[in-house]
Design a protein around this motif. Sequence first.
Motif, mmCIF file in Angstrom:
data_model
loop_
_atom_site.group_PDB
_atom_site.id
_atom_site.type_symbol
_atom_site.label_atom_id
_atom_site.label_comp_id
_atom_site.label_asym_id
_atom_site.label_seq_id
_atom_site.Cartn_x
_atom_site.Cartn_y
_atom_site.Cartn_z
ATOM 1 N N GLU A 106 0.820 -1.221 0.000
ATOM 2 C CA GLU A 106 0.000 0.000 0.000
ATOM 3 C C GLU A 106 0.851 1.267 0.000
ATOM 4 O O GLU A 106 0.318 2.374 -0.139
ATOM 5 C CB GLU A 106 -0.917 0.021 1.234
ATOM 6 N N GLY A 107 2.169 1.121 0.204
ATOM 7 C CA GLY A 107 3.061 2.271 0.206
ATOM 8 C C GLY A 107 3.407 2.793 1.577
ATOM 9 O O GLY A 107 4.048 3.838 1.703
ATOM 10 N N TYR A 108 3.030 2.076 2.637
ATOM 11 C CA TYR A 108 3.305 2.512 3.995
ATOM 12 C C TYR A 108 4.640 1.944 4.484
ATOM 13 O O TYR A 108 5.013 0.813 4.119
ATOM 14 C CB TYR A 108 2.205 2.058 4.946
ATOM 15 N N ALA B 194 3.273 -0.495 9.083
ATOM 16 C CA ALA B 194 2.276 -1.278 8.343
ATOM 17 C C ALA B 194 2.080 -2.651 8.970
ATOM 18 O O ALA B 194 0.947 -3.129 9.121
ATOM 19 C CB ALA B 194 2.693 -1.417 6.885
ATOM 20 N N THR B 195 3.181 -3.297 9.348
ATOM 21 C CA THR B 195 3.115 -4.655 9.888
ATOM 22 C C THR B 195 2.675 -4.667 11.345
ATOM 23 O O THR B 195 1.737 -5.359 11.733
ATOM 24 C CB THR B 195 4.484 -5.346 9.758
ATOM 25 N N ASN B 196 3.377 -3.902 12.170
ATOM 26 C CA ASN B 196 3.163 -3.970 13.619
ATOM 27 C C ASN B 196 1.916 -3.242 14.091
ATOM 28 O O ASN B 196 1.339 -3.616 15.117
ATOM 29 C CB ASN B 196 4.367 -3.383 14.361
ATOM 30 N N PHE C 138 0.984 9.425 4.964
ATOM 31 C CA PHE C 138 1.949 8.387 5.334
ATOM 32 C C PHE C 138 2.473 7.581 4.139
ATOM 33 O O PHE C 138 2.754 6.398 4.248
ATOM 34 C CB PHE C 138 1.336 7.442 6.378
ATOM 35 N N LYS C 139 2.599 8.215 3.012
ATOM 36 C CA LYS C 139 3.200 7.563 1.846
ATOM 37 C C LYS C 139 4.408 8.379 1.395
ATOM 38 O O LYS C 139 4.605 9.512 1.825
ATOM 39 C CB LYS C 139 2.177 7.397 0.736
ATOM 40 N N ALA C 140 5.244 7.782 0.523
ATOM 41 C CA ALA C 140 6.512 8.383 0.126
ATOM 42 C C ALA C 140 6.313 9.848 -0.257
ATOM 43 O O ALA C 140 5.339 10.178 -0.944
ATOM 44 C CB ALA C 140 7.116 7.606 -1.042
ATOM 45 N N PRO C 141 7.208 10.687 0.211
ATOM 46 C CA PRO C 141 8.463 10.400 0.933
ATOM 47 C C PRO C 141 8.300 10.274 2.453
ATOM 48 O O PRO C 141 9.303 10.136 3.155
ATOM 49 C CB PRO C 141 9.320 11.614 0.588
ATOM 50 N N VAL D 78 -6.302 2.170 6.932
ATOM 51 C CA VAL D 78 -6.565 0.747 6.670
ATOM 52 C C VAL D 78 -7.887 0.525 5.928
ATOM 53 O O VAL D 78 -8.318 -0.612 5.733
ATOM 54 C CB VAL D 78 -6.546 -0.074 7.979
ATOM 55 N N GLY D 79 -8.526 1.606 5.494
ATOM 56 C CA GLY D 79 -9.723 1.490 4.681
ATOM 57 C C GLY D 79 -11.016 1.224 5.445
ATOM 58 O O GLY D 79 -11.997 0.744 4.865
#
Length: 228
Positions: free
Chosen positions: A9-11, A16-18, A81-84, A225-226
């Motif tokens: 998703e780009g996070y 994203a995982t934890n 929360f996406k690049a950069p 997270v939608g």
Amino acid sequence: LEAPMRSPEGYEISVATNYFGHFLLAHLLLDDLKKAKGRLPSPPRLITLGTVTANSEEFGGKVPIPAPAELGDLAGLEAGFKAPIAMIDGKPFKPGKAYKDSKLACMIMSREFHKRWADTGIVFNTLYPGCVADTALFRDTPQAFRTIFPWFQKNITKGYVSQPLAGDRTAQVIAEPAFASQSGVHWSWGNRQKEGRMPFAQPLSARGTNEARNERLWDLTLKAVGLA
């Protein structure tokens, strides 16, 4: 500077995982947990692993390398929360701090679940079983660190626990009746391990108990997270 790994998703991958993954999974489990009430010998529980390094009330959470856990004003999440962007607070990327921040967010998440769904009878808690210093968690660190860190935790900080002991403690919080008597707490065996020490409810620092910020973190995570 080290570039952050990212989820599909780009996070940033630690958060994203934890955190995002746990947040979404917890929501997906809620209906099943509600249905389980009355069908189990003790209340249904949603237990999340926290860490001493995310709680500045404890010695391990005060370590300034690379920086203590701190979510700031959530500027990174506010900005998408996406690049950069790779940090919840919107500041430059520090991989060790990203991990700490993700775990602090998880501990806040559990408190927010308790605040919002305690009347369902579900128990929402976190725990820190001790420092399991020799797992694959550190697989991306230099070999020297992977050699020295377990020795350091065993002999200097006295914070080391074995993988079986960490598993036993986690199972206790999940299954033993004594741990279902309170909800909205963080269970700990302390930063320094001592033979025969009993678990206790460890307070969180002010960085984890700011009500207005915690509610804003919840709302921004719902969007990430939608779920909103």
